[in-house]
Design a protein around this motif. Structure first.
Motif, PDB file in Angstrom:
ATOM      1  N   LYS A 127     -33.324 126.852 -16.578  1.00 12.85           N
ATOM      2  CA  LYS A 127     -32.393 125.950 -15.907  1.00 12.85           C
ATOM      3  C   LYS A 127     -31.023 126.030 -16.566  1.00 12.85           C
ATOM      4  CE  LYS A 127     -35.774 122.557 -14.295  1.00 12.85           C
ATOM      5  NZ  LYS A 127     -36.186 121.128 -14.346  1.00 12.85           N
ATOM      6  N   ALA A 128     -30.000 125.885 -15.773  1.00  8.24           N
ATOM      7  CA  ALA A 128     -28.640 125.853 -16.303  1.00  8.24           C
ATOM      8  C   ALA A 128     -28.543 124.754 -17.351  1.00  8.24           C
ATOM      9  CB  ALA A 128     -27.639 125.636 -15.192  1.00  8.24           C
ATOM     10  N   SER A 141     -22.375 136.657 -18.445  1.00  8.63           N
ATOM     11  CA  SER A 141     -22.306 135.657 -17.365  1.00  8.63           C
ATOM     12  C   SER A 141     -22.652 134.245 -17.837  1.00  8.63           C
ATOM     13  CB  SER A 141     -23.236 136.062 -16.212  1.00  8.63           C
ATOM     14  OG  SER A 141     -22.915 137.352 -15.746  1.00  8.63           O
ATOM     15  N   LYS A 185     -24.152 125.329 -18.892  1.00  8.52           N
ATOM     16  CA  LYS A 185     -24.268 124.338 -17.815  1.00  8.52           C
ATOM     17  C   LYS A 185     -23.630 124.814 -16.522  1.00  8.52           C
ATOM     18  CE  LYS A 185     -24.384 120.323 -20.917  1.00  8.52           C
ATOM     19  NZ  LYS A 185     -23.717 119.053 -21.281  1.00  8.52           N
ATOM     20  N   ASN A 186     -22.625 125.654 -16.644  1.00 14.97           N
ATOM     21  CA  ASN A 186     -21.875 126.057 -15.442  1.00 14.97           C
ATOM     22  C   ASN A 186     -22.322 127.413 -14.861  1.00 14.97           C
ATOM     23  OD1 ASN A 186     -20.239 123.734 -15.651  1.00 14.97           O
ATOM     24  ND2 ASN A 186     -18.945 124.783 -17.174  1.00 14.97           N
ATOM     25  N   VAL A 187     -23.410 127.945 -15.387  1.00 16.32           N
ATOM     26  CA  VAL A 187     -23.901 129.229 -14.861  1.00 16.32           C
ATOM     27  C   VAL A 187     -24.442 129.031 -13.459  1.00 16.32           C
ATOM     28  CG1 VAL A 187     -25.577 131.089 -15.162  1.00 16.32           C
ATOM     29  CG2 VAL A 187     -24.436 130.093 -17.167  1.00 16.32           C
ATOM     30  N   LYS A 188     -24.014 129.872 -12.557  1.00 17.04           N
ATOM     31  CA  LYS A 188     -24.449 129.764 -11.172  1.00 17.04           C
ATOM     32  C   LYS A 188     -25.903 130.198 -11.044  1.00 17.04           C
ATOM     33  CE  LYS A 188     -19.889 130.627  -9.154  1.00 17.04           C
ATOM     34  NZ  LYS A 188     -19.097 131.522  -8.266  1.00 17.04           N
ATOM     35  N   PRO A 189     -26.632 129.529 -10.190  1.00 18.17           N
ATOM     36  CA  PRO A 189     -28.023 129.931  -9.963  1.00 18.17           C
ATOM     37  C   PRO A 189     -28.082 131.369  -9.421  1.00 18.17           C
ATOM     38  CG  PRO A 189     -27.600 127.750  -9.059  1.00 18.17           C
ATOM     39  CD  PRO A 189     -26.268 128.317  -9.418  1.00 18.17           C
ATOM     40  N   GLY A 190     -29.179 132.064  -9.759  1.00 12.40           N
ATOM     41  CA  GLY A 190     -29.368 133.430  -9.287  1.00 12.40           C
ATOM     42  C   GLY A 190     -30.102 134.281 -10.303  1.00 12.40           C
ATOM     43  N   TYR A 248     -30.246 137.378 -12.902  1.00 13.82           N
ATOM     44  CA  TYR A 248     -29.366 138.107 -13.812  1.00 13.82           C
ATOM     45  C   TYR A 248     -30.203 139.177 -14.544  1.00 13.82           C
ATOM     46  CZ  TYR A 248     -26.033 134.342 -12.987  1.00 13.82           C
ATOM     47  OH  TYR A 248     -25.174 133.446 -12.392  1.00 13.82           O
ATOM     48  N   LYS A 294     -33.961 134.442 -14.205  1.00 13.69           N
ATOM     49  CA  LYS A 294     -33.591 133.668 -13.015  1.00 13.69           C
ATOM     50  C   LYS A 294     -33.047 132.313 -13.465  1.00 13.69           C
ATOM     51  CE  LYS A 294     -35.486 132.042  -8.609  1.00 13.69           C
ATOM     52  NZ  LYS A 294     -34.631 132.894  -7.781  1.00 13.69           N
ATOM     53  N   ALA A 317     -30.639 125.885 -10.803  1.00  8.16           N
ATOM     54  CA  ALA A 317     -29.639 124.812 -10.908  1.00  8.16           C
ATOM     55  C   ALA A 317     -30.235 123.614 -11.639  1.00  8.16           C
ATOM     56  CB  ALA A 317     -29.150 124.413  -9.524  1.00  8.16           C
TER      57      ALA A 317
END
Length: 905
Positions: free
Chosen positions: A816-817, A845, A869-874, A876, A900, A903
């Protein structure tokens, strides 16, 4: 009595050859070698007596030729017994003019190396000439003289010539595989020197008056003898110096211009070579276009190692005075065009050509500069090559490629693309040196436009025969193969031995297969041998990417029967997703000349008509080396491979040290020999890959040992058999003499009975004398002599892998972020590797990675991934790196992992 005589005759023949052959070589085990055939040729349709000389020709009874139209039978004396080293040779009338391979075989020590045997179309004589003008041998114009150069002296011949006759005086020596380096001289009847050739080139002589003239020759360093044979021709037949163009397209008829002397119908060319005017003559030649011919180098004239990768034909110009010397015309897949007659020596005068093409030109006159210009499109790939040195021209070519553009004002701008000098590559080593100064360049066209090329000879000699081919061809990867027996290394201060494909029982002989690669070809070539019997095995071999050669190891079984036959070598590879197969051309070392000053061997080698392999069942190899296990010896780069070996040897090689080296790859050229103590039969070979840096791949290697030992030319069994026959002959002689004496005293016996008994007694006495003489000779051969012999092992398969560990596939993980997640990294340790491993990955990233160490003997570790905290979901993808040290060398292994990011809730 009949059976005894037959057995004795067989042994007597062996004795005859034993006495005629050389003694046991101080360097290697006996193997038949051929150093001279004399005369070294004959006229079409002739029958002649030929004498051969060489080493270890014991029992030899066959003279075989590469052309079936030349046959030979061993000469017999008045009693029907074979005469050592002498043969009656018949040359068929339809045998083509040229050079044909000849070998001696049928003997105890196998088939020899090849020598060249010439077939001509002019009358011939055999004469070594006179040592001075006063006893010069008189010959007629239009004659070929077969001779042997005298040591430290001249050989003189006298010929009557007419004023104005243009006579070509030619001495063939190198073409015959002779050691002679001829120097020719022409003198007047008063002894005045008129012409001289110091380099062995023909003399072009035109007498200014009728009369007798003298032609003398000698070796450059005044050597002589049976190995210095020659064929000296004094004739008006044509001589071709060169042909323009030197290449043509297969399957097409082309116009070729011959340049030379005495060309029938020739006209003056305006050129002068070595002070003599050259004629020129145009001829039409149809080049063969069938599939086989397109990938062949046809003809019988000598092909030097650096020419062995070409395809083409041989051409001779016919005339009423005899056929000319041969010239080669090579094949080109691109259209062939010639240099224009007009000026092209300045960039502004560059000849416009269309590519692809094969451009034929001359570096003539002196300091000649040739410019051409052509258009090309971006993305096209051409191979640009100047072939001149490999045409036999006395040149050192250079070229450069320029790009032409124009600025906004229309002014021409020139930018350099590439300057190219020689591209020396020697794929054959000292035995088959393929080095050339011809330059080659892969030209990937950067932009559409006009390009310009300058070429010239850096020697700047400007001789008329300084011809060249400028090939600008579309990239078409391909290869040609050459196979030859790999000989043993030379001993210090000794000549390199001439290799032959002769195997004793249990013996291993390496065959080197070389690849002439074209146009960037770099695919693996799988090698195959055909024609071998079951008693000979051949190792698997591949010429891998980045390599130019490999070794095939021929091994005779311990119980192999006698065999001799031709073997073919071929290669298979993928070219543009198609399977391509090419048969290898074969080559031989034909002569080795040892320079006592430089302490180096000058090796002469050439292409031959085939590879002949021989196995004997009369003796086994006295020493064998092999790995204790038949397996693939595997380790990673920088690792250690310990290979236990066993050595078996005859008594003559027992109480001596054996130095064993691992060979088969250039990286192992300085492999430190492992000393195996006296009487020891086992050892360990340490292949340290940190020292001998074999890259990742599969290798076929082998062990080699050069050992001093004792060798008996005649075995104990053979001597015993001869002694048994001698005892039987002695018994028969005594019995027949007793019977004859008794009949002589018997007054009632008939005269016819007495005469018959007397004849048997005399014959038995002669047989006893021959048997005793044979035992005496074989006893001498049964004495152990010193040899330093080279032995090879069966192939050793070695596999080098990238690392002493494998990284297992890494399972995808989720994080999770703003949180952390651990990812398990599993390793598989190999080859006993136990040391620490560092696992890491780069931050990317907004996701940081905490490195981890897998401790000694452990097999996994955990990487910590921290997502901001600000890493976009997706998803990597990270590259996981495992680093370790082996033998003080760093090794890295990489594996991808997917993280993965989810959010935050």
């Amino acid at each position: 009595m009949k059976n005894f005589s037959s057995s004795l005759l067989g042994f007597a023949c062996f004795s005859l050859f034993l006495g005629a052959s050389s003694h046991v070589a101080a360097q290697q085990l006996p193997r038949a070698t051929l150093s001279s055939v004399f005369p070294a040729g004959g006229q079409q349709g002739a029958i002649l007596e030929v004498t051969v000389s060489g080493g270890d020709l014991d029992d030899s009874n066959k003279l075989t030729f590469s052309h079936p139209g030349i046959t030979a039978k061993q000469k017999l004396d008045g009693g029907g017994a074979p005469v050592a080293n002498r043969y009656n040779v018949t040359i068929g009338e339809n045998v083509p003019v040229g050079f044909h391979d000849v070998r001696v075989g049928g003997g105890r020590f196998g088939v020899t190396n090849v020598r060249s045997f010439a077939v001509g179309d002019l009358p011939e004589i055999v004469s070594n000439g006179g040592t001075g003008l006063e006893n010069a041998v008189e010959v007629k114009l239009g004659t070929v003289i077969n001779g042997q150069a005298p040591s430290r002296n001249y050989a003189y011949y006298k010929v009557e010539l007419k004023k104005g006759q243009r006579v070509i005086l030619s001495c063939l020596a190198k073409e015959l595989d002779s050691k002679l380096e001829p120097v020719l001289v022409v003198k007047s009847s008063s002894g005045l020197e008129l012409e001289r050739s110091r380099s062995g080139e023909p003399i072009d002589f035109t007498p200014t008056a009728d009369g007798d003239y003298y032609l003398g020759l000698h070796d450059f360093i005044y050597g002589g003898g049976v190995s210095h044979v020659y064929r000296l021709s004094i004739s008006e037949r044509p001589h071709i110096d060169f042909v323009i163009p030197p290449a043509g397209q297969p399957g097409k008829s082309g116009k070729f211009t011959l340049y030379g002397r005495n060309l029938p119908g020739g006209v003056d060319s305006g050129m002068v070579l070595e002070g003599k005017s050259l004629q020129k003559q145009e001829v039409i030649i149809k080049l063969p276009g069938d599939v086989k011919s397109r990938i062949s180098l046809a003809g019988t004239s000598r092909v030097e190692p650096n020419q062995a990768g070409f395809d083409g034909i041989e051409y001779r110009l016919p005339s009423s005075k005899g056929r000319s010397n041969p010239v080669r015309i090579f094949f080109s897949d691109a259209p062939v065009i010639a240099e224009v007659a007009g000026p092209n020596e300045k960039a502004s005068e560059a000849q416009k050509i269309t590519v692809p093409c094969d451009y034929a030109g001359l570096f003539y006159p002196r300091r000649d500069r040739d410019w051409v210009t052509f258009d090309a499109k971006k993305g096209d790939v051409y191979w640009v090559e100047v072939v001149s040195d490999r045409l036999g021209a006395p040149t050192n070519p250079y070229f450069r490629v320029e790009r032409l553009t124009k600025n906004d004002k229309g002014e021409e701008k020139v930018s350099m693309v590439q300057e190219v000098t020689d591209s020396p590559v020697n794929i054959g080593g000292a035995s088959f040196n393929t080095t050339s100064v011809d330059p080659t360049f892969r030209f990937s066209v950067p932009e559409d436009g006009t390009y310009r090329l300058l070429t010239y000879d850096m020697y700047n000699q400007g001789a008329p025969n300084s011809l060249y081919r400028l090939s600008i061809r579309k990239e078409a990867p391909d290869f040609r193969l050459v196979a030859m027996v790999e000989g043993p290394p030379a001993m210090p201060n000794k000549a390199l031995p001439i290799p032959t494909a002769f195997l004793r029982r249990g013996q291993v002989v390496p065959v080197k297969v070389m690849a002439f690669k074209r146009d960037g070809f770099n695919e693996p070539i799988e090698i195959n041998l055909a024609g071998l019997p079951d008693q000979i095995s051949a190792s698997k071999a591949t010429i891998y990417s980045g390599q130019n050669s490999t070794l095939v190891l021929l091994a005779a079984k311990d119980d192999a029967g006698a065999w001799s036959g031709n073997v073919t070598v071929s290669g298979k590879a993928m070219v543009n997703e198609k399977v391509i197969r090419h048969q290898a051309r074969t080559a031989d070392v034909t002569a080795v000349i040892y320079d006592t000053q430089s302490k180096k061997s000058k090796v002469r080698a050439r292409l031959t008509g085939g590879m002949l392999v021989t196995v004997t069942d009369r003796e086994k190899v006295p020493l064998t080396i092999k790995a204790k296990e038949e397996k693939v010896w595997e380790h990673s780069v920088f690792g250690n491979i310990q290979i236990p070996i066993s050595i078996a040897f005859d008594p003559g090689f027992k109480s001596v040290e054996k130095n064993v080296v691992l060979v088969g790859h250039p990286t192992l050229a300085k492999f430190k020999a492992v000393k195996v103590g006296k009487d020891k039969a086992e050892a360990n070979i340490d292949l340290n890959l940190a020292t001998y840096k074999l890259g990742v791949g599969d290798y076929t290697l082998y062990f080699r040992s050069q050992v001093k030992g004792k060798y008996k030319r005649v075995s104990d069994g053979e001597l015993k058999k001869a002694k048994d026959l001698a005892v039987a002959a002695d018994k028969t002689a005594k019995e027949t003499k007793k019977s004859s004496d008794e009949l002589a005293k018997n007054k009632d016996a008939k005269a016819e009975e007495k005469a018959t008994a007397k004849k048997k007694s005399v014959e038995a006495a002669v047989a006893k004398k021959s048997a005793d003489a044979l035992v005496k000779k074989l006893t001498a051969g049964n004495k152990a002599g010193d040899v330093t012999a080279t032995f090879f092992s069966a192939p050793i398969q070695v596999k080098v892998t990238p690392a002493p560990i494998d990284l297992k596939p890494i399972k995808a993980a989720s994080v999770k972020a703003g949180e952390k997640a651990e990812v398990v990294v599993d390793v598989v340790r190999k080859y006993g590797f136990k040391d620490e491993i560092t696992i890491s990955s780069k931050t990317a990233s907004g996701i940081s990675v905490g490195n981890v160490k897998i401790l000694k003997d452990q097999s996994n570790g955990k990487l910590t991934f921290s997502a901001g905290k600000n890493v976009k979901p997706g998803d990597y993808t990270f590259e996981i790196t495992a680093k370790m040290t082996l033998n003080k060398q760093n090794i890295t292994v990489k594996k991808s992992a997917v993280i993965k990011v989810i959010a935050a809730q």
